[in-house]
Design a protein around this motif. Structure first.
Motif, PDB file in Angstrom:
ATOM      1  N   GLN A   1       0.820  -1.209   0.000  1.00 10.72           N
ATOM      2  CA  GLN A   1       0.000   0.000   0.000  1.00 10.72           C
ATOM      3  C   GLN A   1       0.858   1.265   0.000  1.00 10.72           C
ATOM      4  O   GLN A   1       0.349   2.361   0.188  1.00 10.72           O
ATOM      5  CB  GLN A   1      -0.921   0.016   1.228  1.00 10.72           C
ATOM      6  N   CYS A   2       2.141   1.092  -0.220  1.00 11.26           N
ATOM      7  CA  CYS A   2       3.038   2.245  -0.288  1.00 11.26           C
ATOM      8  C   CYS A   2       3.092   2.710  -1.737  1.00 11.26           C
ATOM      9  O   CYS A   2       3.923   2.262  -2.519  1.00 11.26           O
ATOM     10  CB  CYS A   2       4.439   1.904   0.221  1.00 11.26           C
ATOM     11  N   PHE A   3       2.195   3.610  -2.078  1.00 12.92           N
ATOM     12  CA  PHE A   3       2.114   4.096  -3.448  1.00 12.92           C
ATOM     13  C   PHE A   3       3.203   5.114  -3.739  1.00 12.92           C
ATOM     14  O   PHE A   3       3.389   5.515  -4.874  1.00 12.92           O
ATOM     15  CB  PHE A   3       0.729   4.674  -3.717  1.00 12.92           C
ATOM     16  N   ILE A   4       3.966   5.485  -2.723  1.00 19.88           N
ATOM     17  CA  ILE A   4       5.121   6.372  -2.913  1.00 19.88           C
ATOM     18  C   ILE A   4       6.230   5.581  -3.602  1.00 19.88           C
ATOM     19  O   ILE A   4       6.800   6.022  -4.598  1.00 19.88           O
ATOM     20  CB  ILE A   4       5.587   6.961  -1.569  1.00 19.88           C
ATOM     21  N   HIS A   5       6.531   4.389  -3.060  1.00 18.10           N
ATOM     22  CA  HIS A   5       7.549   3.533  -3.668  1.00 18.10           C
ATOM     23  C   HIS A   5       7.004   2.712  -4.831  1.00 18.10           C
ATOM     24  O   HIS A   5       7.750   2.362  -5.749  1.00 18.10           O
ATOM     25  CB  HIS A   5       8.131   2.565  -2.631  1.00 18.10           C
ATOM     26  N   HIS A   6       5.720   2.352  -4.760  1.00 14.62           N
ATOM     27  CA  HIS A   6       5.124   1.459  -5.758  1.00 14.62           C
ATOM     28  C   HIS A   6       3.807   2.036  -6.274  1.00 14.62           C
ATOM     29  O   HIS A   6       2.737   1.500  -5.979  1.00 14.62           O
ATOM     30  CB  HIS A   6       4.875   0.073  -5.160  1.00 14.62           C
ATOM     31  N   PRO A   7       3.861   3.109  -7.054  1.00 17.24           N
ATOM     32  CA  PRO A   7       2.605   3.697  -7.548  1.00 17.24           C
ATOM     33  C   PRO A   7       1.787   2.712  -8.390  1.00 17.24           C
ATOM     34  O   PRO A   7       0.577   2.820  -8.461  1.00 17.24           O
ATOM     35  CB  PRO A   7       3.054   4.901  -8.381  1.00 17.24           C
ATOM     36  N   GLU A   8       2.450   1.721  -8.965  1.00 16.04           N
ATOM     37  CA  GLU A   8       1.739   0.721  -9.762  1.00 16.04           C
ATOM     38  C   GLU A   8       0.794  -0.131  -8.916  1.00 16.04           C
ATOM     39  O   GLU A   8      -0.182  -0.684  -9.420  1.00 16.04           O
ATOM     40  CB  GLU A   8       2.729  -0.178 -10.520  1.00 16.04           C
ATOM     41  N   ASN A   9       1.060  -0.247  -7.609  1.00 18.48           N
ATOM     42  CA  ASN A   9       0.190  -1.027  -6.721  1.00 18.48           C
ATOM     43  C   ASN A   9      -1.175  -0.375  -6.528  1.00 18.48           C
ATOM     44  O   ASN A   9      -2.130  -1.033  -6.137  1.00 18.48           O
ATOM     45  CB  ASN A   9       0.844  -1.246  -5.358  1.00 18.48           C
ATOM     46  N   PHE A  10      -1.265   0.917  -6.793  1.00 20.91           N
ATOM     47  CA  PHE A  10      -2.537   1.601  -6.643  1.00 20.91           C
ATOM     48  C   PHE A  10      -3.574   1.054  -7.626  1.00 20.91           C
ATOM     49  O   PHE A  10      -4.771   1.074  -7.344  1.00 20.91           O
ATOM     50  CB  PHE A  10      -2.362   3.113  -6.832  1.00 20.91           C
ATOM     51  N   GLU A  11      -3.131   0.523  -8.760  1.00 22.80           N
ATOM     52  CA  GLU A  11      -4.055   0.005  -9.774  1.00 22.80           C
ATOM     53  C   GLU A  11      -4.960  -1.088  -9.212  1.00 22.80           C
ATOM     54  O   GLU A  11      -6.141  -1.146  -9.534  1.00 22.80           O
ATOM     55  CB  GLU A  11      -3.284  -0.514 -10.987  1.00 22.80           C
ATOM     56  N   LYS A  12      -4.409  -1.961  -8.376  1.00 19.01           N
ATOM     57  CA  LYS A  12      -5.198  -3.043  -7.775  1.00 19.01           C
ATOM     58  C   LYS A  12      -6.356  -2.456  -6.971  1.00 19.01           C
ATOM     59  O   LYS A  12      -7.508  -2.872  -7.116  1.00 19.01           O
ATOM     60  CB  LYS A  12      -4.310  -3.896  -6.864  1.00 19.01           C
ATOM     61  N   TYR A  13      -6.061  -1.483  -6.138  1.00 22.54           N
ATOM     62  CA  TYR A  13      -7.083  -0.885  -5.286  1.00 22.54           C
ATOM     63  C   TYR A  13      -8.035   0.001  -6.082  1.00 22.54           C
ATOM     64  O   TYR A  13      -9.235   0.023  -5.827  1.00 22.54           O
ATOM     65  CB  TYR A  13      -6.429  -0.120  -4.145  1.00 22.54           C
ATOM     66  N   ALA A  14      -7.509   0.713  -7.057  1.00 26.11           N
ATOM     67  CA  ALA A  14      -8.344   1.578  -7.886  1.00 26.11           C
ATOM     68  C   ALA A  14      -9.376   0.753  -8.647  1.00 26.11           C
ATOM     69  O   ALA A  14     -10.529   1.178  -8.801  1.00 26.11           O
ATOM     70  CB  ALA A  14      -7.475   2.381  -8.853  1.00 26.11           C
ATOM     71  N   SER A  15      -8.997  -0.445  -9.087  1.00 26.81           N
ATOM     72  CA  SER A  15      -9.953  -1.284  -9.814  1.00 26.81           C
ATOM     73  C   SER A  15     -11.075  -1.781  -8.895  1.00 26.81           C
ATOM     74  O   SER A  15     -12.218  -1.916  -9.327  1.00 26.81           O
ATOM     75  CB  SER A  15      -9.246  -2.448 -10.504  1.00 26.81           C
ATOM     76  N   LEU A  16     -10.773  -2.034  -7.622  1.00 29.23           N
ATOM     77  CA  LEU A  16     -11.819  -2.411  -6.659  1.00 29.23           C
ATOM     78  C   LEU A  16     -12.815  -1.270  -6.487  1.00 29.23           C
ATOM     79  O   LEU A  16     -14.032  -1.475  -6.479  1.00 29.23           O
ATOM     80  CB  LEU A  16     -11.202  -2.752  -5.298  1.00 29.23           C
ATOM     81  N   TYR A  17     -12.298  -0.074  -6.325  1.00 29.16           N
ATOM     82  CA  TYR A  17     -13.132   1.110  -6.149  1.00 29.16           C
ATOM     83  C   TYR A  17     -13.984   1.343  -7.395  1.00 29.16           C
ATOM     84  O   TYR A  17     -15.182   1.586  -7.311  1.00 29.16           O
ATOM     85  CB  TYR A  17     -12.243   2.326  -5.880  1.00 29.16           C
ATOM     86  N   GLU A  18     -13.356   1.256  -8.543  1.00 33.81           N
ATOM     87  CA  GLU A  18     -14.056   1.504  -9.808  1.00 33.81           C
ATOM     88  C   GLU A  18     -15.163   0.475 -10.034  1.00 33.81           C
ATOM     89  O   GLU A  18     -16.244   0.815 -10.524  1.00 33.81           O
ATOM     90  CB  GLU A  18     -13.061   1.490 -10.958  1.00 33.81           C
ATOM     91  N   ALA A  19     -14.926  -0.777  -9.667  1.00 34.42           N
ATOM     92  CA  ALA A  19     -15.947  -1.809  -9.807  1.00 34.42           C
ATOM     93  C   ALA A  19     -17.146  -1.527  -8.922  1.00 34.42           C
ATOM     94  O   ALA A  19     -18.285  -1.798  -9.293  1.00 34.42           O
ATOM     95  CB  ALA A  19     -15.353  -3.181  -9.469  1.00 34.42           C
TER      96      ALA A  19
END
Length: 129
Positions: A100-118
């Protein structure tokens, strides 16, 4: 004849209970549901990301401040920290799960963003902290 006297007492008790329950719900003037996205910035963390303000709302499905579902937000729910650390999923520098560290791994936000978008049909904003 006993029914004639019971009905007004039962009606009065029901009205009293309804009044009490409605008056207890007016602390913030806004109600939220699981279907309502949470958003907004919260200035209730110290420099280590710890919450120091009781006003932070945790009743929503989504933690808009940290960009993850509230039930997975180790920055809000410190009881989750030990499990993330035990799995080796921890960013010491930013005091949060590495996943959940989107500072070091901004690509990890995609997983959570897709949950929200769904759930809500729109893309969430990436958290800034």
């Amino acid at each position: 004849m006993t029914y004639r006297f019971r009905f007004p007492m039962l009606l009065g008790a029901a009205l009293f209970a309804a009044t009490l329950s409605l008056s207890g719900c007016s602390d913030s003037g806004t109600a939220s549901t699981d279907a309502t996205p949470a958003s907004g910035e919260h200035a209730d963390h110290d420099e280590h990301g710890d919450h120091d303000n009781a006003e932070h709302q945790h009743g929503e499905w989504w933690c808009g401040e940290h960009g993850v579902p509230e039930e997975e937000c180790a920055q809000c729910d410190k009881s989750l920290v030990a499990d993330f650390k035990a799995k080796g999923d921890w960013c010491e520098e930013h005091n949060r799960p590495d996943s959940q560290c989107f500072i070091h791994h901004p690509e990890n936000f995609e997983k959570y963003a897709s949950l929200y978008e769904a759930k809500f049909g729109e893309r969430p904003e990436m958290p800034t902290e």
